[in-house]
Design a protein around this motif. Structure first.
Motif, mmCIF file in Angstrom:
data_model
loop_
_atom_site.group_PDB
_atom_site.id
_atom_site.type_symbol
_atom_site.label_atom_id
_atom_site.label_comp_id
_atom_site.label_asym_id
_atom_site.label_seq_id
_atom_site.Cartn_x
_atom_site.Cartn_y
_atom_site.Cartn_z
ATOM 1 N N THR A 44 42.631 -48.523 -50.848
ATOM 2 C CA THR A 44 43.569 -48.998 -51.870
ATOM 3 C C THR A 44 42.972 -48.801 -53.264
ATOM 4 O OG1 THR A 44 44.493 -50.621 -50.350
ATOM 5 C CG2 THR A 44 44.835 -51.009 -52.702
ATOM 6 N N GLY A 45 43.832 -48.370 -54.183
ATOM 7 C CA GLY A 45 43.359 -48.200 -55.548
ATOM 8 C C GLY A 45 44.380 -47.496 -56.422
ATOM 9 N N ILE A 46 44.059 -47.389 -57.701
ATOM 10 C CA ILE A 46 44.930 -46.717 -58.666
ATOM 11 C C ILE A 46 44.603 -45.216 -58.664
ATOM 12 C CG2 ILE A 46 45.613 -46.547 -61.083
ATOM 13 C CD1 ILE A 46 46.502 -49.101 -59.728
ATOM 14 N N LEU A 47 45.661 -44.395 -58.542
ATOM 15 C CA LEU A 47 45.459 -42.941 -58.544
ATOM 16 C C LEU A 47 45.007 -42.505 -59.940
ATOM 17 C CD1 LEU A 47 45.645 -40.237 -57.092
ATOM 18 C CD2 LEU A 47 48.052 -40.116 -57.769
ATOM 19 N N LYS A 48 43.848 -41.862 -59.968
ATOM 20 C CA LYS A 48 43.263 -41.457 -61.235
ATOM 21 C C LYS A 48 43.701 -40.059 -61.646
ATOM 22 C CE LYS A 48 38.689 -41.098 -63.393
ATOM 23 N NZ LYS A 48 37.226 -41.243 -63.156
ATOM 24 N N SER A 49 43.737 -39.115 -60.699
ATOM 25 C CA SER A 49 44.096 -37.738 -61.059
ATOM 26 C C SER A 49 44.516 -36.955 -59.824
ATOM 27 C CB SER A 49 42.915 -37.028 -61.745
ATOM 28 O OG SER A 49 41.787 -37.024 -60.891
ATOM 29 N N ARG A 50 45.345 -35.923 -60.056
ATOM 30 C CA ARG A 50 45.695 -34.933 -59.030
ATOM 31 C C ARG A 50 44.947 -33.656 -59.363
ATOM 32 N NH1 ARG A 50 49.725 -30.984 -58.976
ATOM 33 N NH2 ARG A 50 50.828 -31.963 -60.728
ATOM 34 N N LEU A 51 44.226 -33.105 -58.381
ATOM 35 C CA LEU A 51 43.309 -32.001 -58.637
ATOM 36 C C LEU A 51 43.755 -30.678 -58.020
ATOM 37 C CD1 LEU A 51 39.982 -33.946 -58.016
ATOM 38 C CD2 LEU A 51 41.163 -33.550 -60.182
ATOM 39 N N TYR A 52 44.953 -30.595 -57.476
ATOM 40 C CA TYR A 52 45.426 -29.339 -56.889
ATOM 41 C C TYR A 52 46.731 -28.921 -57.553
ATOM 42 C CZ TYR A 52 49.346 -31.354 -54.302
ATOM 43 O OH TYR A 52 50.536 -31.938 -53.963
ATOM 44 N N LYS A 53 47.054 -27.649 -57.422
ATOM 45 C CA LYS A 53 48.312 -27.127 -57.945
ATOM 46 C C LYS A 53 49.336 -27.077 -56.819
ATOM 47 C CE LYS A 53 50.368 -23.148 -60.317
ATOM 48 N NZ LYS A 53 50.118 -21.783 -60.853
ATOM 49 N N GLU A 54 50.483 -27.658 -57.072
ATOM 50 C CA GLU A 54 51.524 -27.699 -56.041
ATOM 51 C C GLU A 54 51.898 -26.283 -55.603
ATOM 52 O OE1 GLU A 54 53.981 -31.722 -57.216
ATOM 53 O OE2 GLU A 54 54.303 -29.907 -58.387
ATOM 54 N N GLY A 55 51.972 -26.098 -54.273
ATOM 55 C CA GLY A 55 52.325 -24.793 -53.718
ATOM 56 C C GLY A 55 51.159 -23.850 -53.549
ATOM 57 N N SER A 56 49.959 -24.272 -53.938
ATOM 58 C CA SER A 56 48.792 -23.397 -53.843
ATOM 59 C C SER A 56 48.147 -23.496 -52.469
ATOM 60 C CB SER A 56 47.769 -23.759 -54.919
ATOM 61 O OG SER A 56 47.289 -25.079 -54.704
ATOM 62 N N GLN A 57 47.317 -22.493 -52.160
ATOM 63 C CA GLN A 57 46.549 -22.509 -50.926
ATOM 64 C C GLN A 57 45.286 -23.350 -51.130
ATOM 65 O OE1 GLN A 57 47.148 -21.123 -47.851
ATOM 66 N NE2 GLN A 57 49.193 -20.513 -48.534
ATOM 67 N N GLU A 105 41.764 -25.199 -49.093
ATOM 68 C CA GLU A 105 40.878 -25.137 -47.937
ATOM 69 C C GLU A 105 40.561 -26.545 -47.462
ATOM 70 O OE1 GLU A 105 39.996 -22.366 -46.435
ATOM 71 O OE2 GLU A 105 41.119 -21.154 -47.914
ATOM 72 N N ALA A 106 40.276 -26.657 -46.170
ATOM 73 C CA ALA A 106 39.905 -27.958 -45.614
ATOM 74 C C ALA A 106 38.690 -28.504 -46.371
ATOM 75 C CB ALA A 106 39.596 -27.825 -44.130
ATOM 76 N N GLY A 107 38.778 -29.741 -46.845
ATOM 77 C CA GLY A 107 37.690 -30.357 -47.600
ATOM 78 C C GLY A 107 37.885 -30.326 -49.097
ATOM 79 N N ASP A 108 38.849 -29.546 -49.593
ATOM 80 C CA ASP A 108 39.119 -29.536 -51.033
ATOM 81 C C ASP A 108 39.659 -30.906 -51.468
ATOM 82 O OD1 ASP A 108 38.329 -26.947 -51.118
ATOM 83 O OD2 ASP A 108 40.335 -26.087 -51.394
ATOM 84 N N VAL A 109 39.222 -31.370 -52.646
ATOM 85 C CA VAL A 109 39.693 -32.654 -53.170
ATOM 86 C C VAL A 109 41.070 -32.460 -53.794
ATOM 87 C CG1 VAL A 109 39.241 -34.544 -54.768
ATOM 88 C CG2 VAL A 109 37.334 -33.423 -53.586
ATOM 89 N N LEU A 110 42.046 -33.205 -53.295
ATOM 90 C CA LEU A 110 43.423 -33.108 -53.788
ATOM 91 C C LEU A 110 43.737 -34.207 -54.812
ATOM 92 C CD1 LEU A 110 45.245 -32.459 -50.384
ATOM 93 C CD2 LEU A 110 44.256 -30.782 -51.950
ATOM 94 N N TYR A 111 43.288 -35.428 -54.536
ATOM 95 C CA TYR A 111 43.531 -36.567 -55.427
ATOM 96 C C TYR A 111 42.223 -37.349 -55.580
ATOM 97 C CZ TYR A 111 48.486 -35.795 -54.271
ATOM 98 O OH TYR A 111 49.722 -35.251 -54.096
ATOM 99 N N GLU A 112 42.156 -38.121 -56.676
ATOM 100 C CA GLU A 112 40.996 -38.987 -56.891
ATOM 101 C C GLU A 112 41.475 -40.373 -57.301
ATOM 102 O OE1 GLU A 112 36.701 -39.019 -59.243
ATOM 103 O OE2 GLU A 112 38.122 -37.359 -59.516
ATOM 104 N N ILE A 113 41.006 -41.370 -56.551
ATOM 105 C CA ILE A 113 41.338 -42.765 -56.825
ATOM 106 C C ILE A 113 40.221 -43.378 -57.684
ATOM 107 C CG2 ILE A 113 41.648 -45.039 -55.738
ATOM 108 C CD1 ILE A 113 42.878 -43.634 -53.347
ATOM 109 N N ASP A 114 40.568 -44.318 -58.552
ATOM 110 C CA ASP A 114 39.573 -45.006 -59.371
ATOM 111 C C ASP A 114 38.517 -45.639 -58.453
ATOM 112 O OD1 ASP A 114 38.150 -46.289 -61.299
ATOM 113 O OD2 ASP A 114 39.652 -47.837 -61.700
ATOM 114 N N SER A 115 37.276 -45.226 -58.619
ATOM 115 C CA SER A 115 36.207 -45.610 -57.680
ATOM 116 C C SER A 115 35.319 -46.723 -58.186
ATOM 117 C CB SER A 115 35.339 -44.385 -57.383
ATOM 118 O OG SER A 115 34.727 -43.896 -58.578
ATOM 119 N N THR A 116 35.666 -47.382 -59.274
ATOM 120 C CA THR A 116 34.782 -48.386 -59.874
ATOM 121 C C THR A 116 34.420 -49.491 -58.888
ATOM 122 O OG1 THR A 116 35.809 -47.970 -62.034
ATOM 123 C CG2 THR A 116 34.515 -49.989 -61.797
ATOM 124 N N THR A 117 35.428 -50.051 -58.244
ATOM 125 C CA THR A 117 35.184 -51.148 -57.303
ATOM 126 C C THR A 117 34.332 -50.691 -56.131
ATOM 127 O OG1 THR A 117 37.294 -52.168 -57.912
ATOM 128 C CG2 THR A 117 36.310 -52.846 -55.824
#
Length: 387
Positions: free
Chosen positions: A72-85, A87-99
């Motif tokens: 659970t957390g606040i979505l910080k950023s989207r790191l992929y381009k919609e419709g793009s290829q 690879e397994a393991g690529d970071v797609l989203y990042e949640i605020d990790s402070t807690t």
């Protein structure tokens, strides 16, 4: 005898009618009897064909993953381009990790404290062990010191597990692609609150290099197809599958039949067949409806008759007329199979060498005498299909 003038005309008409009727009967008696009917026939010989079965199908993704958050957390950023290829393991989203980073720091501190306690209790236990050897301490003192050391070891294991769990949760703040494929539309934006147990997904990833074609066929038809396959020599032969797109155009790539389901649907009475089709240009999209053509594993000889030579009864039962050795017509019921161009494959009812009537069908019935004007070989190109 004298007749009134009013009766003379009708009597004349009656005599004239009698004369005409007599002449008509004499003309009918003298009309020549019609002779044999002239027909064209088809000499049945086996035609080598690789038959196909056409079924409606639907495209299904080869692999499809729904991406969901695991913490659970606040979505910080989207790191992929919609419709793009991706690879397994690529970071797609990042949640605020402070807690979660704070939890990791706390767990590290707790582990360090536990390690210090373990080290101290270990030294105490070793010291009591040496004193026992010199008979300067009791066994009870050593047992108590050793117990404290083992408790400290267990505490270290607990704190290590807590640190591992905190690190796992921290890693989940980076939402990664579970499989390689094409990433779809993002259903969330920065600033959204994500929960670890939410039912809605963030996006989907679909593998489209190959796709499945799922086809529905009745259980009775599947049984018949399996019987057909049982007669082929190569039991392990790959069964080709081609498809026709929704606009009627043929798809260039050829796939193969993968498997058939082991259960019959209770609601529809059908069995699912699945084929794999290459999709290098992403022409085939998940959910698309197509027509699939399943080829038999190998070519075989079949008897084929023109569709125009088949007559049907009021109940729809098919039959054909054949010419016997006495030049008389016989009506034979047949069992039809696949449609091949402008002909039907005859599964039962006829044998090679028989002469099937292909002209003047409307005048045919059992026992009619015929004269064969021309004979055609049944393996003409118009009745064959490409293998």
């Amino acid at each position: 005898m004298y007749l009134p003038h009013a009766l003379r005309l009708p009597l004349g008409l009656l005599l004239s009618s009698s004369l005409l009727l007599g002449c008509g009967e004499q003309a009918m008696e003298q009309r020549p009897v019609s002779g044999p009917i002239h027909v064209d026939v088809l000499d049945l010989t086996p035609t080598t064909l690789r038959l196909t079965t056409e079924l409606p199908g639907r495209i299904t993704a080869f692999k499809q993953a729904e991406v969901r958050p695991q913490v659970t957390g606040i979505l910080k950023s989207r790191l992929y381009k919609e419709g793009s290829q991706v690879e397994a393991g690529d970071v797609l989203y990042e949640i605020d990790s402070t807690t979660y980073q704070s939890n990791v720091n706390s767990a590290q501190a707790q582990l360090a404290k536990a390690l210090t306690s373990e080290d101290a209790t270990q030294k105490t236990a070793l010291r009591y062990k040496e004193l026992i050897r010199k008979k300067l301490a009791s066994q009870q003192d050593y047992d108590d010191a050793n117990a404290l050391y083992k408790e400290a070891q267990a505490e270290v294991a607990i704190r290590q597990a807590e640190l591992d769990y905190a690190n796992i949760e921290l890693s989940y703040t980076k939402i990664k692609a579970p499989i390689s494929g094409q990433a779809g539309l993002s259903l969330v934006s920065e600033g959204s609150l994500l929960t670890s147990e939410q039912s809605s997904y963030l996006t989907t990833i679909i593998q489209t290099a190959n796709v499945y074609v799922d086809m529905q066929q009745s259980s009775l038809a599947i049984t018949k197809i399996k019987k057909e396959f049982a007669h082929f020599t190569d039991k392990n032969a790959e069964i080709p599958v081609t498809i026709t797109l929704e606009d009627g155009s043929a798809y260039d790539e050829t796939g193969h039949l993968e498997f058939s389901d082991t259960q019959v649907s209770g609601s529809t009475g059908t069995v699912t067949l699945r084929a794999i089709i290459p999709n290098p240009d992403n022409t085939l999209l998940a959910g698309m409806y197509v027509r699939a053509h399943i080829s038999m594993p190998e070519a075989r000889g079949y008897l084929v008759v023109p569709q125009s030579a088949v007559v049907r009864s009021q109940s729809g039962e098919p039959s054909v007329f054949v010419v016997n050795q006495d030049s008389n017509v016989e009506k034979k019921p047949v069992v039809l199979g696949n449609e091949v161009n402008n002909g039907w494959v005859v599964k039962e009812g006829l044998s090679s060498g028989e002469k099937v009537v292909i002209s003047n069908i409307l005048n045919m019935k059992n026992g009619v005498e015929v004269v064969v004007d021309s004979s055609t070989d049944s393996s003409v190109p118009a009745l064959t299909s490409e293998e």
